[in-house]
Design a protein around this motif. Structure first.
Motif, mmCIF file in Angstrom:
data_model
loop_
_atom_site.group_PDB
_atom_site.id
_atom_site.type_symbol
_atom_site.label_atom_id
_atom_site.label_comp_id
_atom_site.label_asym_id
_atom_site.label_seq_id
_atom_site.Cartn_x
_atom_site.Cartn_y
_atom_site.Cartn_z
ATOM 1 N N PRO A 223 24.665 5.117 -28.014
ATOM 2 C CA PRO A 223 23.601 5.523 -26.933
ATOM 3 C C PRO A 223 23.579 6.819 -26.575
ATOM 4 N N HIS A 224 22.199 7.556 -26.362
ATOM 5 C CA HIS A 224 22.169 8.698 -26.175
ATOM 6 C C HIS A 224 22.619 9.936 -27.116
ATOM 7 N N PHE A 225 22.871 9.147 -28.395
ATOM 8 C CA PHE A 225 23.371 10.112 -29.540
ATOM 9 C C PHE A 225 22.420 11.254 -29.825
ATOM 10 N N TYR A 226 21.004 10.850 -29.906
ATOM 11 C CA TYR A 226 20.131 11.810 -30.149
ATOM 12 C C TYR A 226 19.435 12.524 -29.160
ATOM 13 N N ALA A 227 19.934 12.540 -27.847
ATOM 14 C CA ALA A 227 19.334 12.963 -26.645
ATOM 15 C C ALA A 227 19.556 14.488 -26.689
#
Length: 465
Positions: A223-227
């Protein structure tokens, strides 16, 4: 080109030399990423700046050894010396990045003088054989330990000091986002090992790239790795040159000789002893690494003379010393010949033309820093672990059944990773050799230079530690 490098005379062809040069570059290109990421842990210097410094110094050193010695060898920032620079001299002793570059400069200048005057051989012989043999193995353990820590596989533990990272998702203390990079490191290490077993050239580089690809692929499961990932991208290759000019190039002269920050908490005597012993450690490691690599690589390619010597040995050593001095100016640690050059020699490289090709590829790599910066630390950690494993090879040459050799060798090998300090390992090895020789009635066998080195290290412990 034929007249200068004497390609036909050496029994080779231009095509073979070019392919050998490409092979050598592929096997050692990992240093661009590994060295940059290691130095980036220091304040005031960025990944991009060290990437350029590493590439330039590698280009200079590789071209020099080709032009001066006409040997198919390549040079770059030495593994082991870079770890000593970052984790011991800067983080351990408290010198700044610029201060530590002064030690590299002194190492380079001393190496030049030792080579020109012929004193190099006497210094080399002053270190007991068992210690000389154990040094690469100790550095290998040190590098592997750093890789295991950088990957997160080995973590600090208040009870046992070190421990294995937790993989227990059911405990609620760790998440998949914590475990994923650990698995990538293990995967990349296995890939490097498998490719090496299959004889694939550039196994370390392919392992790093494979680990990076897996890391970003598995990133979709976190989750949110590429944020905000797209906002951090910058594919302007000249931005790295700007960082190099402001953060690395010439800092050895503009800031390096200002030791006021260190002297605020230490005495002048402590500083003098620290500089003397650390510069000596850099010089010894550089010398042993270079001599061992020259003999090993040339022996594998049947390039040794009839007397069993490396052709143009002094010129090759001089190229190494000059490259180290240039490395200090550029902002990186000791530059040394790479054992990976054996891969190019195995492909048929016999002359300095091979080095020219490798040097040209290092020059081209200057403009790929934005792409290289995308490689995650968990992938480069695998390279550190693997290189450390390969450096353990020399431990087989230690006679473990002879106590007078086994004890100094073990202390040299073990104290480096356990104290996080290469110079401490050398010091314990030399000092133990002297004491064992004295109390077993063999004091006369100790060379005068060995006494000097041992006393210097003893003073270091009582004054600086």
């Amino acid at each position: 080109m034929e007249k200068f490098f004497r390609v036909k005379e050496a029994g080779s062809t231009v095509k073979t030399e070019v392919l050998a040069g490409v092979t050598t570059f592929m096997t050692m290109a990992y240093i661009l990423v590994v060295n940059s990421r290691m130095f980036a842990e220091l304040p005031g210097v960025s990944y991009q700046a060290i990437y350029i410094a590493t590439a330039i110094s590698a280009c200079i050193g590789t071209v020099l050894i080709g032009l001066l010695a006409n040997l198919p060898l390549a040079q770059a920032s030495a593994m082991g010396s870079n770890a000593f620079f970052v984790y011991t001299v800067c983080m351990g002793f408290g010198l700044s990045y610029a201060n530590a570059l002064v030690l590299i400069l002194l190492d380079g200048i001393a190496f030049i003088l030792l080579t020109v005057t012929g004193l190099r051989k006497k210094i080399f012989e002053a270190i007991p054989k068992a210690v000389r043999v154990a040094i690469p193995a100790g550095i290998g353990l040190f590098i592997a330990f750093i890789g295991l820590q950088d990957s997160g596989l080995v973590v600090a533990d208040p009870a046992t000091y070190v421990n294995l990272a937790s993989f227990n998702l059911l405990s609620g203390k760790v998440s998949w986002g914590n475990i994923m990079p650990l698995l990538v490191t293990f995967f990349a290490l296995i890939v490097i090992a498998v490719l090496t077993c299959r004889g694939i050239k550039g196994a370390v580089l392919w392992g790093i790239l494979g680990g990076a690809a897996l890391y970003y692929l598995l990133g979709f499961t976190v989750p949110h790795f590429y944020a905000g990932f797209a906002d951090s991208l910058n594919f302007n290759p000249f931005a790295a040159f700007r960082d190099f000019g402001t953060q690395a190039f010439g800092r050895v002269f503009t800031e390096g000789f200002d030791f006021s920050a260190y002297l605020a908490d230490h005495s002048n005597m402590e500083l003098v002893i620290l500089i003397a012993t650390s510069a000596l450690a850099f010089c010894l490691v550089d010398m042993f690494d270079t001599i061992g690599t020259l003999y090993g690589a040339c022996a594998r390619g049947n390039l040794l003379t009839d007397e069993g010597e490396v052709p143009n040995m002094d010129k090759a050593m001089l190229a190494d010393a000059v490259a180290t001095t240039c490395g200090a100016l550029c902002g990186t640690s000791t530059v040394s010949s790479y054992v990976e050059s054996s891969a190019g020699i195995a492909e048929g490289g016999k002359t300095g033309l091979t080095s020219m090709v490798t040097g040209a590829l290092f020059f081209i790599s200057l403009f790929f820093s934005p792409v290289a910066s995308l490689v995650p630390g968990c992938a480069t950690a695998a390279a550190l672990i693997y290189v450390g494993i390969m450096m353990m090879n020399c431990a087989r040459n230690i006679d473990w059944l002879k106590t007078e050799e086994a004890v100094p060798a073990f202390l040299t090998l073990a104290m480096m990773p356990l104290t996080y300090n290469i110079s401490y390992g050398i010091a314990f090895g030399v000092i133990s050799h002297v004491f064992i020789s004295v109390f077993t009635g063999r004091a006369r066998e100790i060379k005068p230079a060995t006494w000097v080195v041992a006393v210097l290290f003893i003073v270091m412990f009582f004054v600086t530690h």
